[in-house]
Design a protein around this motif. Structure first.
Motif, mmCIF file in Angstrom:
data_model
loop_
_atom_site.group_PDB
_atom_site.id
_atom_site.type_symbol
_atom_site.label_atom_id
_atom_site.label_comp_id
_atom_site.label_asym_id
_atom_site.label_seq_id
_atom_site.Cartn_x
_atom_site.Cartn_y
_atom_site.Cartn_z
ATOM 1 N N PRO A 208 33.404 21.547 -39.952
ATOM 2 C CA PRO A 208 32.317 21.251 -40.888
ATOM 3 C C PRO A 208 31.604 19.937 -40.627
ATOM 4 O O PRO A 208 30.479 19.748 -41.073
ATOM 5 N N SER A 209 32.221 19.027 -39.880
ATOM 6 C CA SER A 209 31.573 17.736 -39.610
ATOM 7 C C SER A 209 30.391 17.873 -38.660
ATOM 8 O O SER A 209 29.615 16.937 -38.488
ATOM 9 N N ASN A 216 25.246 15.783 -33.424
ATOM 10 C CA ASN A 216 26.111 16.924 -33.072
ATOM 11 C C ASN A 216 25.321 18.215 -32.880
ATOM 12 O O ASN A 216 25.887 19.301 -32.969
ATOM 13 N N GLN A 217 24.046 18.095 -32.586
ATOM 14 C CA GLN A 217 23.218 19.284 -32.467
ATOM 15 C C GLN A 217 23.627 20.161 -31.281
ATOM 16 O O GLN A 217 23.685 21.386 -31.390
ATOM 17 N N LYS A 219 26.602 20.363 -29.765
ATOM 18 C CA LYS A 219 27.898 21.001 -30.019
ATOM 19 C C LYS A 219 27.744 22.186 -30.970
ATOM 20 O O LYS A 219 28.298 23.264 -30.744
ATOM 21 N N LEU A 220 26.995 21.968 -32.024
ATOM 22 C CA LEU A 220 26.807 23.033 -33.002
ATOM 23 C C LEU A 220 26.062 24.209 -32.386
ATOM 24 O O LEU A 220 26.424 25.375 -32.585
ATOM 25 N N LYS A 221 25.015 23.902 -31.607
ATOM 26 C CA LYS A 221 24.243 24.981 -30.976
ATOM 27 C C LYS A 221 25.106 25.743 -29.975
ATOM 28 O O LYS A 221 25.032 26.977 -29.883
ATOM 29 N N GLY A 222 25.949 25.015 -29.254
ATOM 30 C CA GLY A 222 26.825 25.675 -28.282
ATOM 31 C C GLY A 222 27.779 26.646 -28.950
ATOM 32 O O GLY A 222 27.959 27.783 -28.478
ATOM 33 N N LYS A 223 28.413 26.231 -30.048
ATOM 34 C CA LYS A 223 29.339 27.110 -30.764
ATOM 35 C C LYS A 223 28.598 28.326 -31.335
ATOM 36 O O LYS A 223 29.086 29.461 -31.288
ATOM 37 N N ARG A 224 27.411 28.066 -31.888
ATOM 38 C CA ARG A 224 26.629 29.175 -32.458
ATOM 39 C C ARG A 224 26.237 30.182 -31.390
ATOM 40 O O ARG A 224 26.397 31.399 -31.569
ATOM 41 N N ASP A 225 25.708 29.671 -30.263
ATOM 42 C CA ASP A 225 25.197 30.570 -29.232
ATOM 43 C C ASP A 225 26.316 31.364 -28.569
ATOM 44 O O ASP A 225 26.120 32.531 -28.176
ATOM 45 N N ARG A 226 27.498 30.755 -28.439
ATOM 46 C CA ARG A 226 28.627 31.498 -27.861
ATOM 47 C C ARG A 226 29.033 32.652 -28.781
ATOM 48 O O ARG A 226 29.375 33.744 -28.321
ATOM 49 N N LEU A 227 28.975 32.389 -30.068
ATOM 50 C CA LEU A 227 29.292 33.461 -31.018
ATOM 51 C C LEU A 227 28.236 34.565 -30.947
ATOM 52 O O LEU A 227 28.577 35.768 -30.963
#
Length: 790
Positions: A208-209, A216-217, A219-227
């Motif tokens: 959530p951080s 952290n844009q 990192k967040l985009k990477g996790k989202r796009d992998r999903l």
């Protein structure tokens, strides 16, 4: 088959008998397992949430623990369901609460790294961990979570478990739960989320951080796009959807929650704190009414008027469809105070209720003349807003013009106690003191009420007429039901009856016809600028000291109530109902659908002949007109003002047989008002004909042609002093039917002067009881005793 079953149970019973200790231990262990999971997993407080009748968010109040945690929705949207399952727990729908393979892989990977780098928890285990307040991760705690998660799988369905997760997962900061996160980060409801938005929220509880504007844009985009890629590979979304999803921007600045009806939220939170409440509010109407409130607040605050309230009711259902509890002012001017429920001085807003009550009881007819002359009753001296007198005015005009003196005299005739009882039936809850406390001032703002109760009363009256007309003259026993703001609430209006609930439909209809004529308490032309092309029965009110400005109106479907003023009670000179509240009222009505005017409730009315000039039931000597009156109107008195008089052939003099032969006497019906009423009435009505004088030489021709305007009978008069401590005189006033007459004044039989045309005499008597005597040239005499107090 039966033999085999019987044999099976027989062997088990024998085993239990042979292994009592093991059996007891097993039973205890099973009981512990059954009761190990708390009946209520999550006891955290929720935010109070209100929605419109279409489900749009109107506002929310943060939970008592400082977390934005919305009450759980009925189900999790499909997009988020797919995203969170594929990201957190692909085998969610197939395991019994834990996944041994994932646990083993996580154990090996963490042991190699020497720290926790991967979790093997299922969504079920994460629900248990959230319910246990995220206790420190240990192998013992992991074992507890495993046991409780299997127990949870027995109790709840997979969808219910997923609902629990979505409602209590952390999404960064003090944002808890999917519904709040979708509002906070994307400004939409959870079912409106796109695939990219759903994927973003699905990865957040894992870290959530990552949600922090400007950081952290990547990192967040990477996790989202992998999903999203995983969803594409699993054929959950197609290639085009994937390409569009990864091109969507990440959330930046958090969205503020709407505050469309903040004061209704306050009202809801008092009784339903921590709940999601779907209300009857029409969000589009509410937004428009908010704009009107903001516009007039910006106008009125320039005159230091800082607060207002607006309430709109659907009279058919008794639902609140717009609720503005205060102006968009600031904390210094009590912006958080909900004025709709606050007791305020009523001003003239109760006058229609008195008028309707008197019609219903047969105390007057719509056109009955009511005195409008200087009045003093037991020391109480009411005055009209414009400080003038009409002498006599039809009752319906007294209402539409909001004249104070006729209203007080009507209340005196009706009875304070009786009117007080009527108000109690209406459940005007702030009128709670005894009738003697209010006295005659009850009708002029001596009591307090609130916008909620007043709008409820007018809504019930409107519904009374509509239901009566639509149902063959029937009423409902609970017509005066409470207003409602809860969606799908089944309002109980009671049983049908031919007996009126409080007021008859005929009296209400006649009252609304009088109110539709437009009241003008300032006696100017300003009202025309606020008039509407649709017919509305409306009433304004202004309290003493210009502290409260009211306007309440109704058509056949809606009631609108408006209050303008300062929550602190500070008055402003220009604050009046007609100039301040009425413009708001008509602007709100212009937002509502047009309605036809009320149909006459013929079953509760009767057509009768009434006197064209006095409004009383006609006597043989009156000029007559036909008019609808309530059924009880037949018990009112016949016209007392038309008299047969005898005139000579020229009709210039009154005569009798002592001064005129019988064949020369002409008999005619004449409209004659009492002297004081006549004095003021004739100045407003140029067609009024005073009685002709008697012909010289007529015997027994003396009649009462004058009366005291002030003081009234047995009056106590307090003499005041000016700034120089000089005692100021009391001004005695008399009305005489003959304009050019000369009269002679005596104080305690001592002559003090004469007056002609305008009969006013200043005197400064000593303290004590005195007698005033007035005599005209023809010997007519009137007397009055007064008590002077210095």
């Amino acid at each position: 088959m039966k033999a085999r079953i019987k044999s099976f149970f027989h062997r088990r019973i024998n085993w239990v008998k042979r292994n009592r200790i093991k059996s007891a231990a097993g039973f205890i262990l099973l009981a512990w397992y059954y009761f190990s999971l708390p009946q209520i997993l999550f006891s955290e407080p929720y935010a109070t949430v209100i929605e419109s009748n279409q489900g749009e968010l109107l506002g929310a109040k943060i939970a008592t623990d400082g977390q934005w945690r919305f009450p759980a929705q009925d189900s999790v949207p499909d997009k988020f369901r797919e995203c969170v399952v594929y990201f957190e727990d692909e085998n969610f729908y197939h395991h019994p609460g834990f996944n041994p393979v994932s646990m083993y892989k996580a154990f090996v990977q963490n042991r190699k790294a020497g720290k926790v780098v991967r979790g093997g928890s299922t969504l079920t285990q994460q629900v248990i961990r959230l319910s246990r307040k995220n206790k420190k991760r240990t192998y013992f705690e992991k074992a507890v979570e495993l046991i409780l998660s299997t127990r949870l799988e027995f109790r709840a369905s997979k969808d219910e478990i997923l609902d629990m997760y979505a409602a209590h997962a952390p999404f960064g900061g003090n944002v808890v739960g999917l519904e709040m996160a979708s509002r906070r980060y994307f400004g939409v409801q959870s079912h409106q989320l796109s695939w990219a938005e759903s994927a973003t929220l699905a990865v957040l509880p894992n870290a959530p951080s990552l949600i922090y504007p400007g950081k952290n844009q990547l990192k967040l985009k990477g996790k989202r796009d992998r999903l999203l890629l995983k969803l594409k590979n699993e054929k959950i979304i197609d290639g085009q959807t994937y390409e569009l999803a990864i091109s969507e921007p990440l959330p930046q600045k958090p969205f503020a929650l709407p505050q469309t009806a903040p004061h209704l939220l306050q009202r809801v939170a008092k009784s339903q704190r921590g709940e999601r409440v779907k209300t009857t509010i029409d969000v589009h109407l509410q937004q428009r009414v908010n704009q009107i409130a903001k516009y007039y607040y910006n106008q009125y605050r320039q005159n230091d008027v800082n607060n207002l309230a607006i309430l709109v009711i659907d009279t058919k259902t008794r639902n609140v469809i717009s609720y503005v509890g205060n102006a968009p002012t600031d904390a210094a001017h009590q912006k958080d105070v909900d004025i709709i429920g606050a007791p305020r001085s009523t001003g003239s807003i109760l006058k229609p209720l008195l008028y309707a009550g008197m019609l219903d009881e047969g105390k007057l007819l719509p056109n009955t003349l009511v005195a409008d002359v200087p009045t003093q009753i037991s020391g109480y001296k009411p005055e009209n807003f414009n400080l003038t007198f009409d002498g006599a005015v039809p009752a319906h005009r007294a209402l539409s013009r909001s004249l104070n003196i006729p209203a007080v005299l009507m209340l005196k005739d009706f009875g304070v106690n009786k009117f007080y009882e009527e108000l109690q039936h209406f459940r005007l809850r702030d009128i709670s003191k005894k009738p003697d406390h209010y006295g005659l001032s009850l009708i002029l703002g001596g009591a307090e009420s609130n916008l909620w109760d007043l709008c409820r009363t007018y809504a019930a009256m409107t519904s009374t007429v509509n239901y009566f007309n639509a149902n063959q003259g029937k009423y409902r026993t609970k017509e005066f039901a409470e207003l409602n703001y809860k969606f799908c609430f089944d309002q109980d209006f009671g049983k049908e009856s031919y007996q009126k609930t409080i007021l008859g439909a005929g009296a209400i209809w006649l009252t609304y016809n009088a109110m539709e004529e437009v009241n003008r308490p300032e006696a100017d032309e300003a009202w025309k600028f606020y008039d509407s092309s649709q017919k509305i029965a409306w009433k304004t009110g202004t309290s003493f000291g210009n502290r409260d400005a009211w306007a309440i109106g109704t058509n056949s479907r809606y009631v609108v109530g408006v209050w303008i003023g300062n929550a602190s009670g500070e008055g402003r000179p220009t604050l009046t109902g007609v100039s301040s509240a009425a413009p708001v009222l008509f602007d709100v009505f212009n937002l509502l659908p047009r309605q036809k005017w009320f149909s006459p409730p013929l079953n509760d009315l009767e057509e009768a002949e009434v006197c064209a000039l006095s409004g009383h039931l006609a006597q043989p000597d009156c000029p007559k007109i036909k008019q609808w009156i309530p059924l009880k109107g037949k018990i009112t008195s016949v016209c007392p003002y038309h008299k047969l008089i005898h005139l000579d052939r020229t009709k210039q003099f009154r005569v009798n047989t002592s001064c005129e032969s019988l064949e020369n006497i002409v008999t005619e019906s004449w409209f004659v008002l009492p002297p004081v009423m006549e004095w003021y009435y004739k100045s407003q009505h140029i067609d009024y004909r005073p009685l002709p004088p008697f012909k010289e030489g007529c015997a027994n021709a003396q009649t009462v042609t004058m009366d005291f305007i002030y003081p009234k009978s047995t009056a106590k008069i307090y003499l005041t002093k000016d700034f120089n401590s000089v005692v100021q005189p009391v001004i005695l006033k008399v009305a005489h039917s003959e304009r050019e007459s000369e009269i002679y004044w005596y104080l305690d039989r001592n002559f003090i002067g004469t007056t002609k045309t305008f009969h006013e005499m200043p005197v400064t008597p000593s303290s004590g009881t005195h007698e005033i005597t007035v005599v005209d040239k023809k010997g007519n005499e009137i007397r009055r005793k007064i008590d002077i107090i210095r």
